[in-house]
Design a protein around this motif. Sequence first.
Motif, mmCIF file in Angstrom:
data_model
loop_
_atom_site.group_PDB
_atom_site.id
_atom_site.type_symbol
_atom_site.label_atom_id
_atom_site.label_comp_id
_atom_site.label_asym_id
_atom_site.label_seq_id
_atom_site.Cartn_x
_atom_site.Cartn_y
_atom_site.Cartn_z
ATOM 1 N N VAL B 209 63.082 16.471 34.746
ATOM 2 C CA VAL B 209 62.099 16.574 33.664
ATOM 3 C C VAL B 209 62.018 18.009 33.161
ATOM 4 O O VAL B 209 61.941 18.263 31.955
ATOM 5 C CB VAL B 209 60.718 16.078 34.144
ATOM 6 C CG1 VAL B 209 59.665 16.318 33.078
ATOM 7 C CG2 VAL B 209 60.777 14.595 34.465
ATOM 8 N N HIS B 210 62.086 18.954 34.096
ATOM 9 C CA HIS B 210 62.012 20.355 33.694
ATOM 10 C C HIS B 210 63.194 20.744 32.797
ATOM 11 O O HIS B 210 63.081 21.601 31.928
ATOM 12 C CB HIS B 210 61.965 21.258 34.937
ATOM 13 C CG HIS B 210 61.306 22.569 34.676
ATOM 14 N ND1 HIS B 210 60.851 23.397 35.674
ATOM 15 C CD2 HIS B 210 61.013 23.214 33.531
ATOM 16 C CE1 HIS B 210 60.313 24.474 35.141
ATOM 17 N NE2 HIS B 210 60.407 24.394 33.848
ATOM 18 N N VAL B 225 46.243 13.998 34.998
ATOM 19 C CA VAL B 225 45.524 15.076 35.684
ATOM 20 C C VAL B 225 45.858 16.459 35.127
ATOM 21 O O VAL B 225 45.078 17.394 35.272
ATOM 22 C CB VAL B 225 45.760 15.059 37.214
ATOM 23 C CG1 VAL B 225 45.225 13.772 37.829
ATOM 24 C CG2 VAL B 225 47.223 15.249 37.546
ATOM 25 N N GLU B 226 47.029 16.587 34.516
ATOM 26 C CA GLU B 226 47.386 17.899 33.977
ATOM 27 C C GLU B 226 48.407 17.715 32.871
ATOM 28 O O GLU B 226 49.243 16.823 32.919
ATOM 29 C CB GLU B 226 47.974 18.789 35.084
ATOM 30 C CG GLU B 226 48.321 20.198 34.603
ATOM 31 C CD GLU B 226 48.548 21.194 35.739
ATOM 32 O OE1 GLU B 226 48.428 20.804 36.911
ATOM 33 O OE2 GLU B 226 48.843 22.366 35.442
ATOM 34 N N ASP B 232 54.662 26.020 32.251
ATOM 35 C CA ASP B 232 53.350 26.255 32.864
ATOM 36 C C ASP B 232 53.052 25.220 33.946
ATOM 37 O O ASP B 232 52.633 25.561 35.054
ATOM 38 C CB ASP B 232 52.234 26.192 31.810
ATOM 39 C CG ASP B 232 52.359 27.324 30.795
ATOM 40 O OD1 ASP B 232 53.199 28.221 31.029
ATOM 41 O OD2 ASP B 232 51.640 27.294 29.786
ATOM 42 N N VAL B 233 53.267 23.940 33.591
ATOM 43 C CA VAL B 233 52.900 22.870 34.525
ATOM 44 C C VAL B 233 53.716 22.966 35.814
ATOM 45 O O VAL B 233 53.192 22.801 36.914
ATOM 46 C CB VAL B 233 53.086 21.485 33.864
ATOM 47 C CG1 VAL B 233 52.884 20.361 34.877
ATOM 48 C CG2 VAL B 233 52.103 21.321 32.709
ATOM 49 N N LEU B 234 55.029 23.253 35.682
ATOM 50 C CA LEU B 234 55.860 23.306 36.885
ATOM 51 C C LEU B 234 55.981 24.719 37.451
ATOM 52 O O LEU B 234 56.298 24.896 38.614
ATOM 53 C CB LEU B 234 57.246 22.716 36.603
ATOM 54 C CG LEU B 234 57.231 21.221 36.255
ATOM 55 C CD1 LEU B 234 58.640 20.703 36.034
ATOM 56 C CD2 LEU B 234 56.555 20.398 37.345
ATOM 57 N N GLY B 235 55.706 25.718 36.620
ATOM 58 C CA GLY B 235 55.807 27.096 37.104
ATOM 59 C C GLY B 235 54.500 27.582 37.700
ATOM 60 O O GLY B 235 54.492 28.308 38.698
ATOM 61 N N TYR B 241 46.763 18.272 42.482
ATOM 62 C CA TYR B 241 47.750 17.219 42.700
ATOM 63 C C TYR B 241 49.143 17.680 42.256
ATOM 64 O O TYR B 241 50.137 17.435 42.946
ATOM 65 C CB TYR B 241 47.353 15.941 41.945
ATOM 66 C CG TYR B 241 48.378 14.849 42.094
ATOM 67 C CD1 TYR B 241 48.600 14.243 43.328
ATOM 68 C CD2 TYR B 241 49.158 14.447 41.015
ATOM 69 C CE1 TYR B 241 49.553 13.254 43.470
ATOM 70 C CE2 TYR B 241 50.112 13.464 41.155
ATOM 71 C CZ TYR B 241 50.305 12.870 42.386
ATOM 72 O OH TYR B 241 51.263 11.898 42.528
ATOM 73 N N THR B 242 49.218 18.351 41.101
ATOM 74 C CA THR B 242 50.504 18.885 40.649
ATOM 75 C C THR B 242 51.052 19.870 41.680
ATOM 76 O O THR B 242 52.249 19.893 41.977
ATOM 77 C CB THR B 242 50.354 19.588 39.293
ATOM 78 O OG1 THR B 242 49.526 18.804 38.444
ATOM 79 C CG2 THR B 242 51.695 19.797 38.623
#
Lengths: 351, 254
Positions: B209-210, B225-226, B232-235, B241-242
Amino acid sequence: MTTRMPSHAGRTEAARQVTRQPSLLEVSGLVVDLPGPSGGPEIVRVVDGVSFDVPAATTVGLIGESGSGKTMTANALIGLLPDGAETGGELRWRGADLLTATPARRRALRGHEIAMIFQDPLAALNPTQTIARQVGEILRRSGRPRDEVRRRVIELLDRAGVPDPATRADSYPHEFSGGLRQRAVIAMALAGSPALLLADEPTTALDVTVQSRILRLLRSLQDDDGLAMVLVSHDLRVVAHVAQQTVVMYAGRVAERGPTNEVLHRPAHPYTRALVQSVPAVRTRTAIASPLPGTPATPANRPSGCAFHPRCPLARERCKVEQPLIREIAAGQWTACHYAEELQGVRHDPA
Amino acid sequence: MTLLDVRDLRVSFGRRTKVVAVDGVSLAVAPEETVGLVGESGSGKTTVARAVVGLVRPDSGAIVLDGQPLGRIGRRPAVAHRAVQMVFQDPRSSLNPRMTVASVIDEVWRTHPVTAPDGDRTAALHRLLDDVGLDASVARQRPGELSGGQCQRVSIARALAAKPRLLVCDEAVSALDVSVQAQVLRLLVDLREKHHLAMLFISHDLGVVHQIADRIAVMRRGELVEEGPAADVLGAPQHEYTQSLLEAALELNE
């Protein structure tokens, strides 16, 4: 690394020391022939001359794509091959050949010295029996008294990380989540006190958070209980986190094998390099890998010479006609590539 | 500007005991944007996808495409059907085993006559197959004669034949061998540019996905949830939960 598990790939020194010990299992020149589709006269050599050792308390990762022969190799180790399969080569368990052993001897080994867990725990469990009954089966058959079996079952479930084992033991498989079922299957495998655990894609069907807990359990079985493991997986990341030794398979043959750290960081086969490059990082954005052309070759139509040549960026005339014999290119690292030296000139950082 | 606007979507299953699969999810996809939808099994990500293409009927909420609210399948205007196409996880079971590749594509053209080529259909078919990296000879073959990767290319060609604006990919590369995964990912990225496609890309594999998403939305137990830019979301994930998903995710390099 984002997970908290310390990486085993870094322990090359430990791995080298282990390889000096006598091996539990020695696989040499293993061949498995299957009758062709619809019982035709064509025989398909699904495993073609596979060799590797499993030293005590060591995990060997068998990695490959579909048709690589990794599952067939694992099944051959425990004698779970389809009807009509013919095996050749040598499988030595503590020095004694398994392929020529009597069926009674092989049955005695299965479950007691060598146990196996599979991808789908639900398929490995009987839906009509309680978890306790299934985990304790091998103990009951050895004639132990009931209360002792019960006590041991609860210990085993506890060891496999099933919470509140005394109560949960009386549950049925459908009352367990996927992760708990896999723990129950691991408890069942441990019941015979095996020295070797064959695990075929044990976490593939599980969510990531459950996967990392099961991998941690498998690691502690090796570190704390001295269990040796053959871990079959299509996922390089899983193998990297658990196995000290890695065997990369392609079209029924070994492409490369050696200490996991070397195999990942200094691949000695272009196929391994492509696999390593295809694994994306999670926290940082990685470019999509330059894909290999075509699809994985299968044993049923294995290309001439080196089976990987039609997809290989390094391939030349020699590769089409001459099958590369597996050879040691660095200490403990073996490759089946004519031109592995060209790859090893540069160090590759995975992901 | 928004192409797809999912507003407060709620989907439940079962009659007596209701299981809420999606619980108040709002999500927007801009034209030519790729939004990744991630989460574990049971999080509701596939149900969101199926609601978007009209395969499940929401309890409440709206799915709006280009400002037009879409009803459920069968009540949707043909143009909406056409504009939103889906690629499924299992390429084999999403193709009719008795149909040749040519007839799979032809069916789309017959269903949506506006998408049918004006001139030579065979030439158009070959152009489409070429677009997804398939040889023209594949046209006469059936899914059983093709590899998993080839079948997934046919599924993508079928989606493209409808000239969609939004491609919904539900675990579209998850069942493929890793060396084939990169081929199909690359193909999706190339086609996205060439045909100016927006994508809703659903996957449990955060790394994949990234590689492909501009923005990422994280679902847990039916809720979002996010959500934010992929980096940003993965970094630097904000939601706990993320963070736990990232902690559990294995990286090849420590």
